[in-house]
Design an enzyme around this catalytic site. Structure first.
Site, PDB file in Angstrom:
ATOM      1  N   THR A   1     -44.643 -12.775   0.123  1.00  0.00           N
ATOM      2  CA  THR A   1     -45.290 -13.825  -0.669  1.00  0.00           C
ATOM      3  C   THR A   1     -45.041 -15.239  -0.118  1.00  0.00           C
ATOM      4  O   THR A   1     -45.773 -16.159  -0.460  1.00  0.00           O
ATOM      5  CB  THR A   1     -44.831 -13.781  -2.145  1.00  0.00           C
ATOM      6  N   ASP A   2     -44.007 -15.388   0.729  1.00  0.00           N
ATOM      7  CA  ASP A   2     -43.647 -16.753   1.189  1.00  0.00           C
ATOM      8  C   ASP A   2     -44.812 -17.461   1.888  1.00  0.00           C
ATOM      9  O   ASP A   2     -45.045 -18.644   1.663  1.00  0.00           O
ATOM     10  CB  ASP A   2     -42.451 -16.702   2.157  1.00  0.00           C
TER      11      ASP A   2
ATOM     12  N   GLU B   1     -55.266 -45.797  -0.928  1.00  0.00           N
ATOM     13  CA  GLU B   1     -54.226 -46.793  -0.623  1.00  0.00           C
ATOM     14  C   GLU B   1     -54.042 -46.951   0.884  1.00  0.00           C
ATOM     15  O   GLU B   1     -53.422 -47.899   1.342  1.00  0.00           O
ATOM     16  CB  GLU B   1     -52.908 -46.392  -1.279  1.00  0.00           C
TER      17      GLU B   1
ATOM     18  N   TYR C   1     -31.692  -8.256  -0.624  1.00  0.00           N
ATOM     19  CA  TYR C   1     -32.509  -7.153  -0.111  1.00  0.00           C
ATOM     20  C   TYR C   1     -33.050  -7.535   1.246  1.00  0.00           C
ATOM     21  O   TYR C   1     -32.961  -8.691   1.676  1.00  0.00           O
ATOM     22  CB  TYR C   1     -33.671  -6.849  -1.074  1.00  0.00           C
TER      23      TYR C   1
ATOM     24  N   THR D   1     -41.535  -8.413   0.730  1.00  0.00           N
ATOM     25  CA  THR D   1     -40.709  -7.848  -0.342  1.00  0.00           C
ATOM     26  C   THR D   1     -41.338  -6.585  -0.912  1.00  0.00           C
ATOM     27  O   THR D   1     -40.641  -5.691  -1.380  1.00  0.00           O
ATOM     28  CB  THR D   1     -40.510  -8.919  -1.443  1.00  0.00           C
TER      29      THR D   1
HETATM   30  N1  ASP Z   1     -39.306 -13.532   1.833  1.00  0.00           N
HETATM   31  C1  ASP Z   1     -40.229 -12.563   1.335  1.00  0.00           C
HETATM   32  C2  ASP Z   1     -41.432 -12.547   2.244  1.00  0.00           C
HETATM   33  O1  ASP Z   1     -42.201 -13.461   2.190  1.00  0.00           O
HETATM   34  C3  ASP Z   1     -40.593 -12.874  -0.060  1.00  0.00           C
HETATM   35  C4  ASP Z   1     -41.606 -11.974  -0.699  1.00  0.00           C
HETATM   36  O2  ASP Z   1     -42.261 -11.159  -0.093  1.00  0.00           O
HETATM   37  O3  ASP Z   1     -41.786 -12.073  -1.934  1.00  0.00           O
HETATM   38  O4  ASP Z   1     -41.570 -11.649   3.023  1.00  0.00           O
END
Ligand code: ASP
Length: 357
Positions: free
Chosen positions: A118-119, A314, A53, A40
């Protein structure tokens, strides 16, 4: 300047040269290489008021140009390693990235910044934490809003990341993640919210520190094994050399079909994203115990998002032949198990890795 100093300067051109060299070294900016992979932070909307996007629309040069202040804090160069949404991150890109990070840090660069979605940022970060062989800073950065958004967070995050990578305090800490003015150890961090800027948390050990406009404040040390102290490596390896390890998600009424299918398809390791303390249904545990007997490495982790999975609470790990994931969430346990299996199949040795890395 007092008379004595002046006298020395007049007499000794060597002193003058030494002082000049010292001064220029003190003024020299750190050399930082930015390796871009997409996400992103490089994403674009059709218009800034649209929620939709496309990740990985801008190049590394575009990202650098968008933050002219980077030149004030470091000598920057950029390379495009990939340009993908990190939901499609894969072993091929990981191997390419690990190789390039190791090459760059073995040279005269002072640090590396990796721009990334970020994923799966936490996964790439932890992978690099284990296979990079350098004490120099490795900083991963992303953003939650695309580059074209109203109040995009990417430029400030990138500025922080480059500043951090050039800061001697970031040395020897393993791979770091910077976002939203926070620094996290890649091993600890996890994405906890699908859209919020405040998405990365380090639930077990807390944040590594905070940043403000490039200024760094560390709170804690990384006491786990990583980078130069890691025995794990992917040097000279191809995708085929990485053993297949999959994750099985636990929930009420889970049967053993998924586990049986994975075993019959030749998987080398299974991570259980268990309920609670790494638990699962009797059926699933029976399938996993059979898998372990057949030589598949089985690691119990938790889907809860935090906490420690220790042996024999457990579930009788000793009897069933399982490994406890300790602090690692399922997606990170998968990475350690995959790299660990390239070194050993021995359950005790693998368990030891989960205690140390
Ligand atoms: N889907 C995006 C990615 O991981 C999300 C992000 O970058 O925030 O490339």
């Amino acid at each position: 300047m007092n008379r004595f100093v002046l006298a020395v300067f007049r007499k000794s051109p060597v002193v003058i040269i030494a002082v000049a060299l010292f001064a220029s070294a003190a003024l020299a900016k750190p050399k930082i290489v930015i390796l871009a992979t997409g996400g992103t932070i490089a994403g674009a909307q059709a218009s800034s008021a649209e929620v939709g996007y496309k990740s990985g629309s801008f190049s590394v040069d575009d990202l650098i140009k968008a933050v002219p202040q980077l030149k004030d804090v470091a000598d920057i160069s950029g390379e495009q390693v990939a340009n993908i949404g990190s939901q499609t991150m894969n072993h091929e890109v990981w191997l390419k990235l690990a190789k390039r990070v190791n090459e760059v840090l073995a040279g005269d660069a002072d640090g590396v910044v990796i721009t990334h979605g970020t994923d799966t940022l936490e996964e790439t970060g932890y992978f690099l934490d284990l296979v990079v062989k350098s004490d120099k800073p490795v900083v991963l950065v992303g953003s939650m809003r695309p580059a074209t958004a109203i109040s995009a967070d990417g430029p400030a995050n990138l500025y922080n990341a480059v500043s951090l990578a050039g800061n001697p305090e970031a040395k020897g800490r393993g791979a770091l993640i910077v976002l939203n003015d926070e620094i996290h150890y890649a091993r600890e961090a996890t994405k906890t919210n699908s859209t919020s800027l405040d998405t990365f948390k380090s639930p077990n050990r807390g944040r590594a520190g905070v940043m403000n406009t490039g200024k760094v404040h560390f709170f804690s040390q990384n006491t786990t094994r990583h980078t130069t102290k890691s025995e794990l490596s992917v040097d000279g390896k191809t995708v085929k050399d990485l053993p297949r390890v999959e994750i099985v998600y636990s929930y009420a009424n889970l049967g053993r079909d998924m586990v049986d299918f994975l075993v019959s398809s030749g998987v080398k390791g299974i991570v259980l994203a268990g309920v609670g303390d790494g638990n699962s249904t009797d059926d699933a545990l029976a399938g996993l115990a059979e898998a372990a007997k057949k030589g598949v490495a089985v690691v119990r982790s938790t889907r809860t998002g935090s906490g420690l999975i220790v042996r024999n609470v457990e579930v009788d790990d000793d009897k069933l032949g399982f490994i406890a994931a300790m602090e690692l969430n399922p997606q990170k346990a998968r990475i350690l198990l995959m790299l660990g299996l390239m070194k050993t199949q021995d359950r005790n040795a693998l368990q030891k890795m989960f205690m140390e890395y």
